[in-house]
Motif scaffolding. Structure first.
Motif, PDB file in Angstrom:
ATOM      1  N   UNK A  41       0.904  -1.196  -0.035  1.00 26.17           N
ATOM      2  CA  UNK A  41      -0.116  -0.074  -0.076  1.00 26.17           C
ATOM      3  C   UNK A  41       0.743   1.352  -0.213  1.00 26.17           C
ATOM      4  N   UNK A  42       0.381   2.377  -0.364  1.00 23.51           N
ATOM      5  CA  UNK A  42       0.987   3.686  -0.501  1.00 23.51           C
ATOM      6  C   UNK A  42       1.112   3.953   1.020  1.00 23.51           C
ATOM      7  N   UNK A  43       2.496   4.847   1.269  1.00 28.05           N
ATOM      8  CA  UNK A  43       2.440   5.289   2.484  1.00 28.05           C
ATOM      9  C   UNK A  43       1.558   6.384   3.164  1.00 28.05           C
ATOM     10  N   UNK A  44       1.218   6.254   4.160  1.00 28.69           N
ATOM     11  CA  UNK A  44       0.415   7.594   4.693  1.00 28.69           C
ATOM     12  C   UNK A  44       0.979   8.297   5.935  1.00 28.69           C
ATOM     13  N   UNK A  45       0.740   9.183   6.234  1.00 27.70           N
ATOM     14  CA  UNK A  45       0.804  10.031   7.493  1.00 27.70           C
ATOM     15  C   UNK A  45      -0.120  11.210   7.872  1.00 27.70           C
ATOM     16  N   UNK A  46      -0.992  10.929   8.533  1.00 32.08           N
ATOM     17  CA  UNK A  46      -2.054  11.921   8.835  1.00 32.08           C
ATOM     18  C   UNK A  46      -2.353  12.008  10.349  1.00 32.08           C
ATOM     19  N   UNK A  47      -3.254  13.061  10.869  1.00 33.20           N
ATOM     20  CA  UNK A  47      -3.665  13.176  12.389  1.00 33.20           C
ATOM     21  C   UNK A  47      -5.132  12.552  11.860  1.00 33.20           C
ATOM     22  N   UNK A  48      -5.656  11.648  12.683  1.00 38.62           N
ATOM     23  CA  UNK A  48      -7.084  10.971  12.692  1.00 38.62           C
ATOM     24  C   UNK A  48      -7.665  11.047  14.121  1.00 38.62           C
ATOM     25  N   UNK A  50      -7.056  13.084  16.425  1.00 39.76           N
ATOM     26  CA  UNK A  50      -6.221  13.233  17.395  1.00 39.76           C
ATOM     27  C   UNK A  50      -4.810  12.703  17.314  1.00 39.76           C
ATOM     28  N   UNK A  51      -4.844  11.513  17.119  1.00 41.42           N
ATOM     29  CA  UNK A  51      -3.635  10.786  16.983  1.00 41.42           C
ATOM     30  C   UNK A  51      -3.114  10.884  15.725  1.00 41.42           C
ATOM     31  N   UNK A  52      -1.591  10.791  15.640  1.00 39.37           N
ATOM     32  CA  UNK A  52      -0.997  10.827  14.345  1.00 39.37           C
ATOM     33  C   UNK A  52      -0.842   9.387  13.876  1.00 39.37           C
ATOM     34  N   UNK A  53      -1.245   9.084  12.605  1.00 42.87           N
ATOM     35  CA  UNK A  53      -1.264   7.707  12.041  1.00 42.87           C
ATOM     36  C   UNK A  53      -0.236   7.622  10.965  1.00 42.87           C
ATOM     37  N   UNK A  54       0.608   6.594  10.887  1.00 43.37           N
ATOM     38  CA  UNK A  54       1.527   6.653   9.729  1.00 43.37           C
ATOM     39  C   UNK A  54       1.833   5.167   9.272  1.00 43.37           C
ATOM     40  N   UNK A  55       1.831   4.983   7.921  1.00 42.69           N
ATOM     41  CA  UNK A  55       2.059   3.696   7.583  1.00 42.69           C
ATOM     42  C   UNK A  55       3.239   3.795   6.441  1.00 42.69           C
ATOM     43  N   UNK A 103      -9.846  -2.702   4.527  1.00 40.85           N
ATOM     44  CA  UNK A 103      -9.140  -2.591   3.035  1.00 40.85           C
ATOM     45  C   UNK A 103      -7.658  -2.498   2.990  1.00 40.85           C
ATOM     46  N   UNK A 104      -7.287  -1.738   4.017  1.00 48.53           N
ATOM     47  CA  UNK A 104      -5.831  -1.374   3.770  1.00 48.53           C
ATOM     48  C   UNK A 104      -5.104  -1.095   5.115  1.00 48.53           C
ATOM     49  N   UNK A 105      -4.189  -0.861   5.629  1.00 51.27           N
ATOM     50  CA  UNK A 105      -3.491  -0.301   6.558  1.00 51.27           C
ATOM     51  C   UNK A 105      -3.845   0.888   7.073  1.00 51.27           C
ATOM     52  N   UNK A 106      -4.288   1.778   6.549  1.00 53.91           N
ATOM     53  CA  UNK A 106      -4.656   3.219   6.776  1.00 53.91           C
ATOM     54  C   UNK A 106      -5.928   2.887   7.530  1.00 53.91           C
ATOM     55  N   UNK A 112      -8.026   1.129  14.647  1.00 52.37           N
ATOM     56  CA  UNK A 112      -7.478   0.979  16.152  1.00 52.37           C
ATOM     57  C   UNK A 112      -7.729   2.266  16.947  1.00 52.37           C
ATOM     58  N   UNK A 113      -7.418   3.479  16.252  1.00 56.30           N
ATOM     59  CA  UNK A 113      -7.796   4.680  16.988  1.00 56.30           C
ATOM     60  C   UNK A 113      -9.266   4.514  17.513  1.00 56.30           C
TER      61      UNK A 113
END
Length: 127
Positions: A41-48, A50-55, A103-106, A112-113
């Motif tokens: 999967x494409x990398x991601x980096x976002x705030x969801x 409150x928490x910052x999620x990255x892949x 569907x994907x890691x994001x 999880x959040x």
């Protein structure tokens, strides 16, 4: 002694899973940039919420933590690794939302959040 609730059990499991692969969070490097070239999967980096999620692609290519469960992909919630696994049908699960494939890691990070409801993900110890 308080009764062990499902939430406490899941939080403890998430803590153990995250510690198993705890790594230092760094900016996405060349491995992440080419992740889509290897079926990852494409990398991601976002705030969801409150928490910052990255892949991103894991350092070991397709052999993340020796087991390949994440197929060479690492996911983090506020810098703590969230253990993820790709199912045979292409869906993804995490230690926090193990029975709810997405569907994907994001989507696994977001689930999880949602499940943690503001609680922090704690590191999951290695074997």
């Amino acid at each position: 002694m308080p009764e062990l609730s499902r939430r406490r059990a899941l939080t403890a499991a998430a803590a153990l899973a995250a510690a198993a692969g705890a790594t230092t969070v760094t900016a996405a490097g060349p491995a992440a940039a080419g992740a889509h070239d290897h079926g990852l999967p494409e990398p991601f980096d976002e705030v969801y919420k409150g928490p910052r999620i990255q892949g991103r692609a894991a350092a070991g290519g397709g052999h993340h933590h020796g087991g390949g469960h994440g197929d060479g992909y690492a996911v983090f919630v506020d810098g703590v690794e969230l253990h993820v696994m790709r199912n045979a049908d292409g869906t993804w699960i995490s230690v926090v939302s193990h029975y709810a494939p997405v569907a994907d890691p994001r989507a696994a990070a977001r689930a999880a959040v949602d499940e943690l409801q503001g609680a922090r993900l704690v590191p999951f110890p290695a074997n």
